[in-house]
Design an enzyme around this catalytic site. Structure first.
Site: not given
Length: 86
Positions: A15, A33
């Protein structure tokens, strides 16, 4: 553009990497997520920059290991003011 990235992409800095690439491209959005192990990437900005982000997601040069990327294109909504990791 929304992309769902499947593979070993959680707990490996994925990320953060997506956020850095998106900011370099001038995009806003989020990398999140998901409970099933995927990462959802929402990117807003110029279509060519979103397309470039998709290319980067599929490049094999990401943290972890990307097995597949599925995308959906939508109209620009202006829902984000930066790019965040969730």
């Amino acid at each position: 553009m929304t992309a769902w990235v499947r593979g070993r992409v959680q707990g490996v800095g994925f990320r953060w990497w997506v956020r850095a690439r998106a900011l370099e491209l001038g995009l806003t959005g989020a990398a999140t997520n998901l409970p099933d192990g995927r990462v959802e990437v929402v990117a807003e900005g110029e279509r060519e920059h979103c397309s470039r982000l998709l290319e980067l997601l599929r490049s094999g040069d990401t943290p972890g290991q990307v097995a597949s990327v599925t995308e959906r294109w939508d109209e620009f909504r202006g829902a984000f003011s930066g790019f965040v990791e969730r």
